[in-house]
Write a protein that holds these residues in place. Structure first.
Motif, PDB file in Angstrom:
ATOM      1  N   PRO A  60     -51.564  76.390  36.247  1.00 25.18           N
ATOM      2  CA  PRO A  60     -52.697  76.546  36.871  1.00 25.18           C
ATOM      3  C   PRO A  60     -53.024  75.406  37.841  1.00 25.18           C
ATOM      4  O   PRO A  60     -53.638  75.477  38.864  1.00 25.18           O
ATOM      5  CB  PRO A  60     -53.850  76.649  35.712  1.00 25.18           C
ATOM      6  N   GLN A  61     -52.817  74.137  37.640  1.00 22.44           N
ATOM      7  CA  GLN A  61     -53.215  72.864  38.318  1.00 22.44           C
ATOM      8  C   GLN A  61     -52.249  73.012  39.607  1.00 22.44           C
ATOM      9  O   GLN A  61     -52.929  72.808  40.715  1.00 22.44           O
ATOM     10  CB  GLN A  61     -53.071  71.695  37.543  1.00 22.44           C
ATOM     11  N   GLN A  62     -51.035  73.126  39.430  1.00 22.67           N
ATOM     12  CA  GLN A  62     -50.065  73.274  40.854  1.00 22.67           C
ATOM     13  C   GLN A  62     -50.696  74.297  41.749  1.00 22.67           C
ATOM     14  O   GLN A  62     -50.761  74.303  42.961  1.00 22.67           O
ATOM     15  CB  GLN A  62     -48.698  73.266  40.339  1.00 22.67           C
ATOM     16  N   ILE A  96     -55.486  82.499  30.656  1.00 19.86           N
ATOM     17  CA  ILE A  96     -56.298  82.983  31.628  1.00 19.86           C
ATOM     18  C   ILE A  96     -57.644  82.408  31.854  1.00 19.86           C
ATOM     19  O   ILE A  96     -58.005  82.144  33.059  1.00 19.86           O
ATOM     20  CB  ILE A  96     -56.982  84.546  31.028  1.00 19.86           C
ATOM     21  N   ASN A  97     -58.295  81.594  30.699  1.00 22.43           N
ATOM     22  CA  ASN A  97     -59.462  80.875  30.998  1.00 22.43           C
ATOM     23  C   ASN A  97     -59.013  79.723  31.940  1.00 22.43           C
ATOM     24  O   ASN A  97     -59.688  79.414  32.738  1.00 22.43           O
ATOM     25  CB  ASN A  97     -60.158  80.270  29.719  1.00 22.43           C
ATOM     26  N   GLU A 114     -60.705  78.302  35.391  1.00 23.95           N
ATOM     27  CA  GLU A 114     -61.315  76.927  35.594  1.00 23.95           C
ATOM     28  C   GLU A 114     -60.492  76.282  36.570  1.00 23.95           C
ATOM     29  O   GLU A 114     -61.192  75.449  37.441  1.00 23.95           O
ATOM     30  CB  GLU A 114     -61.192  76.108  34.115  1.00 23.95           C
ATOM     31  N   ALA A 115     -59.386  76.387  36.788  1.00 24.51           N
ATOM     32  CA  ALA A 115     -58.556  75.716  37.896  1.00 24.51           C
ATOM     33  C   ALA A 115     -58.885  76.009  39.218  1.00 24.51           C
ATOM     34  O   ALA A 115     -58.896  75.020  40.328  1.00 24.51           O
ATOM     35  CB  ALA A 115     -56.961  76.095  37.705  1.00 24.51           C
ATOM     36  N   VAL A 116     -59.234  77.216  39.372  1.00 22.20           N
ATOM     37  CA  VAL A 116     -59.677  77.736  40.763  1.00 22.20           C
ATOM     38  C   VAL A 116     -61.271  77.874  40.941  1.00 22.20           C
ATOM     39  O   VAL A 116     -61.782  78.118  42.024  1.00 22.20           O
ATOM     40  CB  VAL A 116     -59.064  78.801  41.257  1.00 22.20           C
TER      41      VAL A 116
END
Length: 429
Positions: A146-148, A222-223, A227-229
């Motif tokens: 997610p962070q990448q 999914i959460n 949260e990342a975006v």
């Protein structure tokens, strides 16, 4: 039988409700999106090439790459198609609920249909996850991160990809949930049982692509994706000043909308548009065409080799050198001697085996034997290794960057440093 990428791009509509909606949203970031239709036209627009022979060469290479099972193009297309086709069912459920709220005679629908906010939230969350996974597949990322993905979204997204995410915020966020859509999503996320999400038809359709060993793991992922975006979405709204009313006003320039009730407009758009699939095909085509152009020009030179001023590969290996060679069937390294070198391939003789086993090996599967770990560690910095990916069930080539007692920080060949990660030693060979 699935359509070819050329068919998919050639058959994209030039003017329908989906295209009109996307054009209506173009005011948020003018000039970012062009409705490229036709594969050859896309090659010309993306690469700037006009020579018919060069275009044909890129086209042929693109077809070959698209059908390579090791690449993620077809998977990304499937994800974009799946999310939009299941989305129509979700929209029907949400609309049934809205009708139930408006007309008392149909109020019994409330007991059969999820609340509209819940339905819309699940829809948005799953679209974010599909985008995250599709991005990772297209870029060869072994494990969805997610962070990448969030970093790429903030810094690298453009064209159809950026339009898709803007449409997500507008059509699946602001219109159905209102200006405080991010807050409502948090409320739904914290107040909704996991089985509501895992029982959702879109979740069921894309479940196998979502990381996690259990339904709760997948809901957690999914959460994490949302949260990342979330910050990017909040910044987009703040930067553009977009509101539900401004979206509706812009839509009215392209589509006649009889009802200005934002809930109904949002569900109507869910049912009548396939903007994820439409722009998804365009994004995959763009990545595929650029990859085809690059590989056609460079002859698929291996990332591990260095290109000299004369354009030849200098790998650092030499005829007569003893190296280690990866055997994919045995999933192990074997000692071998290089007998011949041809561009990015090496004809090797396996030490201790007969000449009948001599074989041509790609550079990716050859490594130097001169890396010796210390007594305290299993691997050495700079050593080429193979890293196992459980989800893809595949080994990826990497270079050790840093070592600890039970972990190594690795850089994957053919990928940029944003994909570097710590992996357990038992996942390394």
């Amino acid at each position: 039988m699935d359509k070819s990428i050329i068919q998919l791009v050639d058959e994209l509509p030039t003017d329908n409700i989906t295209v009109k909606v996307l054009k209506a949203l173009d005011y948020l970031m003018p000039g970012q999106w062009d409705n490229l239709v036709g594969f050859d036209k896309s090659i010309q627009a993306i690469t700037g090439e006009s020579d018919p022979q060069v275009i044909q060469k890129i086209r042929d290479r693109a077809v070959a790459l698209y059908h390579d099972p090791k690449r993620g193009y077809q998977t990304a297309i499937k994800l974009y198609q799946t999310i939009d086709r299941a989305d129509a069912a979700l929209a029907t459920a949400a609309l049934a609920n809205k009708v139930g709220e408006k007309i008392s005679f149909l109020s019994f629908l409330n007991t059969m249909t999820p609340k509209a906010d819940t339905t819309q939230t699940i829809d948005l969350l799953l679209k974010v996850v599909v985008e995250l996974i599709a991005y990772c597949k297209l870029n060869g990322l072994p494990n969805p991160n997610p962070q990448q993905f969030a970093t790429a979204l903030a810094n690298n997204y453009q064209d159809a990809a950026l339009m898709r995410m803007m449409a997500l915020v507008c059509i699946d966020g602001l219109l159905p949930l209102g200006p405080n859509f991010l807050g409502k999503i948090h409320e739904v996320m914290t107040g909704t049982e996991g089985n509501i999400i895992t029982g959702n038809p879109v979740f069921v359709a894309v479940n196998n692509f979502i990381p996690g060993n259990s339904p709760s793991d997948k809901v957690g992922f999914i959460n994490q994706g949302f949260e990342a975006v979330e910050g990017w979405m909040n910044n987009l709204v703040a930067k553009t000043g977009v509101t539900p009313q401004s979206i509706l006003q812009s839509l009215g320039k392209f589509i006649q909308i009889a009802d200005d009730n934002l809930d109904f407009v949002a569900v109507f758009l869910d049912q009548t548009t396939n903007y994820y699939e439409h722009t998804g095909i365009q994004s995959v085509a763009r990545k595929l065409i650029l990859d085809a152009q690059s590989s056609a020009n460079l002859g698929e030179l291996p990332a591990a080799g260095k290109i000299s001023a004369g354009g030849k590969i200098s790998s650092g290996y030499a005829v007569g050198q003893t190296v280690e060679v990866w055997d994919a069937e045995d999933e192990d390294w074997y000692e071998a001697t290089i007998l011949k070198i041809k561009e990015d391939e090496y004809f090797v003789h396996y030490v201790g085996y007969g000449s009948s086993d001599d074989d041509w090996i790609e550079e990716e599967d050859v490594r130097d034997r001169n890396y010796s770990p210390s007594e305290d560690y299993d691997y050495a910095v700079g050593q080429k290794v193979k890293v196992w990916d459980d989800e893809e069930e595949e080994w990826y080539t990497a270079i050790i960057q840093e070592v600890k007692r039970k972990k190594c920080f690795v850089h994957y060949l053919d990928y940029d440093s944003s994909y570097d990660e710590w992996v357990d030693n038992d996942e390394i060979s």
